[in-house]
Design a protein around this motif. Structure first.
Motif, PDB file in Angstrom:
ATOM      1  N   ASN A  40       0.840  -1.190   0.000  1.00  0.00           N
ATOM      2  CA  ASN A  40       0.000   0.000   0.000  1.00  0.00           C
ATOM      3  C   ASN A  40       0.875   1.240   0.000  1.00  0.00           C
ATOM      4  O   ASN A  40       2.082   1.182   0.257  1.00  0.00           O
ATOM      5  N   LEU A  41       0.266   2.363  -0.297  1.00  0.00           N
ATOM      6  CA  LEU A  41       0.934   3.653  -0.183  1.00  0.00           C
ATOM      7  C   LEU A  41       0.445   4.373   1.069  1.00  0.00           C
ATOM      8  O   LEU A  41      -0.610   4.046   1.610  1.00  0.00           O
ATOM      9  N   VAL A  42       1.199   5.351   1.503  1.00  0.00           N
ATOM     10  CA  VAL A  42       0.765   6.266   2.553  1.00  0.00           C
ATOM     11  C   VAL A  42       0.962   7.673   1.992  1.00  0.00           C
ATOM     12  O   VAL A  42       2.087   8.136   1.824  1.00  0.00           O
ATOM     13  N   LEU A  43      -0.155   8.325   1.663  1.00  0.00           N
ATOM     14  CA  LEU A  43      -0.126   9.590   0.937  1.00  0.00           C
ATOM     15  C   LEU A  43      -0.670  10.728   1.784  1.00  0.00           C
ATOM     16  O   LEU A  43      -1.594  10.529   2.582  1.00  0.00           O
ATOM     17  N   PRO A  44      -0.160  11.937   1.583  1.00  0.00           N
ATOM     18  CA  PRO A  44      -0.817  13.090   2.176  1.00  0.00           C
ATOM     19  C   PRO A  44      -2.233  13.203   1.616  1.00  0.00           C
ATOM     20  O   PRO A  44      -2.440  13.082   0.400  1.00  0.00           O
ATOM     21  N   ALA A  59     -18.138  16.170   4.374  1.00  0.00           N
ATOM     22  CA  ALA A  59     -19.130  15.156   4.713  1.00  0.00           C
ATOM     23  C   ALA A  59     -18.722  13.784   4.188  1.00  0.00           C
ATOM     24  O   ALA A  59     -18.923  12.760   4.860  1.00  0.00           O
ATOM     25  N   ILE A  60     -18.128  13.727   3.006  1.00  0.00           N
ATOM     26  CA  ILE A  60     -17.687  12.451   2.446  1.00  0.00           C
ATOM     27  C   ILE A  60     -16.508  11.913   3.245  1.00  0.00           C
ATOM     28  O   ILE A  60     -16.454  10.717   3.557  1.00  0.00           O
ATOM     29  N   GLY A  65     -14.466   7.863   7.109  1.00  0.00           N
ATOM     30  CA  GLY A  65     -13.398   7.841   8.099  1.00  0.00           C
ATOM     31  C   GLY A  65     -12.075   8.323   7.565  1.00  0.00           C
ATOM     32  O   GLY A  65     -11.024   7.760   7.899  1.00  0.00           O
ATOM     33  N   LEU A  66     -12.092   9.377   6.756  1.00  0.00           N
ATOM     34  CA  LEU A  66     -10.891   9.866   6.085  1.00  0.00           C
ATOM     35  C   LEU A  66     -10.513  11.263   6.551  1.00  0.00           C
ATOM     36  O   LEU A  66     -10.052  12.091   5.765  1.00  0.00           O
ATOM     37  N   GLU A  67     -10.707  11.537   7.830  1.00  0.00           N
ATOM     38  CA  GLU A  67     -10.501  12.892   8.330  1.00  0.00           C
ATOM     39  C   GLU A  67      -9.068  13.177   8.737  1.00  0.00           C
ATOM     40  O   GLU A  67      -8.734  14.305   9.079  1.00  0.00           O
TER      41      GLU A  67
END
Length: 301
Positions: A40-44, A59-60, A65-67
């Motif tokens: 996997n990657l870990v991206l900003p 809201a998306i 859970g992408l906050e």
């Protein structure tokens, strides 16, 4: 510091990630389509989200859970076996791009294959997590027995010496790395164009925008079919819910929106199986029309 750690940090890619070797499978006629993890990657988060309308985006992000400040997309390579050919779509990151990726050889071993068992490699595009895995730790071809195929427009773009100066400072390493690996297969690569049957039962579908020559592929036996879309549909959240929004990961946002929307429309209308390089749970699933946009239905949902 290892070379790949230095590159990863310079590009803002993290060094921690998710479990490896996620695999999903489906049958296409008498053949088998599998996804094989490259890690996997870990991206900003801003790499994807910065160009989007932030008020509506929030809201998306909350719903999925992408906050946080980082995204950890899977890297799922499609593997097609029809009894004669063993076809790998893209080759992953290799040892030099990100510490959390480059696991394709281990993942193949998990299903009883070696890199030498791959007969054909078909590239969707030449970003680092899709082509840098062409070479092993010793800069030798990892898939030494394979024939290589790339779309003509994609090849010409990265082969052009002007690309490294025009692509922007943040992506200059992408251009240098792509060219170095393409030089290894320069004398043997096979070119194809939009609409060509690249191999029996595998049709090239132009899905330009993420890169100038990005290709997707329709795999078909009779009534059974699936689309391998690479990064043309780059995530399971905003790309589905709001495909008309620009993504920071796309080099040509307007072209990418057209490609993404066209693919989603077709996938939903024809109820085709989907393989996306950065989609979750092994990257395989279906598309459903939603009240707003679409939704991804993973095979493990």
């Amino acid at each position: 510091m290892k070379r790949r750690d230095f590159i990863a940090r310079s590009l803002g890619i993290g060094l921690t990630g998710l479990p490896l070797h996620a695999i999903a499978k489906t049958s296409i006629g008498t053949a088998e389509l599998t996804t094989v993890s490259d890690g996997n990657l870990v991206l900003p988060a801003g790499f994807i989200f910065d160009p989007m309308p932030q008020d509506e985006l929030q809201a998306i992000r909350q719903a999925y859970g992408l906050e946080g400040d980082q995204l950890t997309p899977e890297c799922n390579l499609a593997l097609y076996q029809d009894g004669q050919n063993t076809v790998l779509f893209d080759v992953g990151s290799g040892p030099d791009f990100a510490a959390t990726a480059g696991t394709i050889a281990d993942s193949l071993d998990q299903i009883g294959l070696t890199p030498q068992d791959i007969t054909h490699v078909l590239f969707t595009h030449a970003h680092p997590d899709h082509i840098w895995g062409l070479l092993d730790d010793f800069d030798e071809p990892l898939f030494s027995e394979a024939s290589y195929y790339m779309g003509r427009e994609e090849w010409d773009y990265w082969w052009n010496p002007a690309t490294v100066d025009e692509i922007g400072a943040a992506r200059q390493a992408f251009a240098v790395g792509a060219k170095r690996r393409m030089e290894v297969i320069e004398d043997t690569v096979n070119f194809f164009d939009d609409g060509d049957e690249v191999l029996p039962g595998i049709l090239a579908i132009g899905s330009f925008g993420h890169t100038p020559g990005h290709m997707s592929f329709e795999i078909r036996q009779g009534n059974d079919a699936a689309l391998v879309v690479g990064d043309a549909i780059g995530n399971h959240h905003v790309a589905f819910e709001r495909p008309e929004w620009p993504s920071g990961s796309d080099q040509d946002a307007e072209a990418a929106i057209l490609s993404r929307t066209r693919l989603l429309d077709r996938l939903a209308a024809e109820k085709l199986n989907l393989v996306g390089f950065h989609l979750p749970d092994g990257g395989m699933g279906r598309v459903e029309k939603a009240e707003v946009g679409y939704r991804f239905i993973g095979d493990r949902a």
